[in-house]
Write an enzyme that holds these catalytic residues in place. Structure first.
Site, mmCIF file in Angstrom:
data_model
loop_
_atom_site.group_PDB
_atom_site.id
_atom_site.type_symbol
_atom_site.label_atom_id
_atom_site.label_comp_id
_atom_site.label_asym_id
_atom_site.label_seq_id
_atom_site.Cartn_x
_atom_site.Cartn_y
_atom_site.Cartn_z
ATOM 1 N N GLY A 134 0.829 -1.194 0.000
ATOM 2 C CA GLY A 134 0.000 0.000 0.000
ATOM 3 C C GLY A 134 0.867 1.248 0.000
ATOM 4 O O GLY A 134 2.075 1.194 0.261
ATOM 5 N N CYS A 135 0.248 2.379 -0.291
ATOM 6 C CA CYS A 135 1.013 3.629 -0.376
ATOM 7 C C CYS A 135 1.533 4.065 0.995
ATOM 8 O O CYS A 135 2.715 4.399 1.142
ATOM 9 C CB CYS A 135 0.173 4.724 -1.019
ATOM 10 S SG CYS A 135 -1.463 4.954 -0.282
ATOM 11 N N TYR A 136 0.669 4.062 2.008
ATOM 12 C CA TYR A 136 1.141 4.416 3.349
ATOM 13 C C TYR A 136 2.219 3.446 3.846
ATOM 14 O O TYR A 136 3.252 3.881 4.376
ATOM 15 C CB TYR A 136 -0.016 4.441 4.345
ATOM 16 C CG TYR A 136 -0.856 5.690 4.342
ATOM 17 C CD1 TYR A 136 -0.288 6.941 4.572
ATOM 18 C CD2 TYR A 136 -2.230 5.624 4.143
ATOM 19 C CE1 TYR A 136 -1.070 8.091 4.589
ATOM 20 C CE2 TYR A 136 -3.015 6.766 4.160
ATOM 21 C CZ TYR A 136 -2.433 7.996 4.382
ATOM 22 O OH TYR A 136 -3.206 9.138 4.406
ATOM 23 N N PRO A 137 2.019 2.130 3.721
ATOM 24 C CA PRO A 137 3.072 1.217 4.170
ATOM 25 C C PRO A 137 4.411 1.437 3.474
ATOM 26 O O PRO A 137 5.464 1.253 4.090
ATOM 27 C CB PRO A 137 2.491 -0.168 3.847
ATOM 28 C CG PRO A 137 1.023 0.024 3.960
ATOM 29 C CD PRO A 137 0.782 1.398 3.388
ATOM 30 N N THR A 138 4.384 1.833 2.211
ATOM 31 C CA THR A 138 5.646 2.064 1.512
ATOM 32 C C THR A 138 6.474 3.133 2.217
ATOM 33 O O THR A 138 7.653 2.930 2.532
ATOM 34 C CB THR A 138 5.387 2.477 0.054
ATOM 35 O OG1 THR A 138 4.702 1.414 -0.622
ATOM 36 C CG2 THR A 138 6.693 2.779 -0.671
#
Length: 205
Positions: A16-20
């Protein structure tokens, strides 16, 4: 972080974008198991909410506003826990997402409380070693979302406070947080140059 597994994989799920942005910010410290607790404060542009218009993303509701949402139950929390827990199983993690009235980008400030003492030079050496073969991770003295706009780069900066480290990361949620890393994963899977189709400068100014 999974380059060897990706080379052998037939199917890859992109992060996901936040996890990246969050995982890349803290993974080097978690690998050394020196983190007591990390508090992630992440702010995303409106495109992070998807293409479907909603009252939440309606311009008058977000203009000149920063809005926390799903403050304690965002779906990406468990992905962050999963990946950082691979390095340090007992790491304590808090994550608060917010939306700011910009079109793209995710800025994360990770407030890292350590188990012991590390000087900033030691921290920088840990990050330099961890990311020495990662073309798309750039270690900076400071960061701006505008410096990564339209690119597959993740910029990371490190700061030492009295009681904690602050690790800041910046990505373009539509590229490094989505399509860019999908292409990067495809390149790794098929044995292409990892930078193929992605080695271009950010859209700044």
């Amino acid at each position: 972080l999974h380059r060897d597994e990706i080379r052998r994989a037939e199917l890859v799920a992109n992060p996901g974008c936040y996890p990246t942005g969050t995982i890349l910010a803290v993974a080097p410290l978690a690998k050394h198991e020196v983190v007591e607790r990390v508090i992630f404060d992440s702010k995303s542009g409106i495109t992070g909410a998807g293409a479907e218009p909603t009252t939440f993303t309606h311009y008058p509701n977000l203009h000149e506003a920063i809005v926390p949402y799903k403050v304690t139950n965002h779906r990406h929390y468990w992905e962050i826990v999963q990946e950082l827990g691979r390095f340090q199983p007992d790491i304590k993690i808090s994550f608060t997402p917010q939306v700011f009235p910009g079109s793209r980008g995710i800025l994360t400030n990770a407030h890292v409380f350590l188990r012991g003492k590390l000087e900033i030079d030691e921290v920088k050496k840990i990050y330099e070693e961890f990311y020495k073969d990662c073309f798309f991770v750039r270690l900076q003295d400071e960061i701006r979302l505008s410096w990564v706009r339209g690119s597959n780069f993740c910029d990371i900066a490190m700061f030492k406070g009295e009681d904690r480290l602050v690790i800041s990361s910046a990505i373009d949620n539509l590229v490094k947080g989505a399509s860019g890393q999908a292409i990067q994963n495809m390149n790794v899977m098929f044995g292409f140059d990892e930078k193929l189709g992605l080695d271009f400068v950010p859209l700044f100014p």
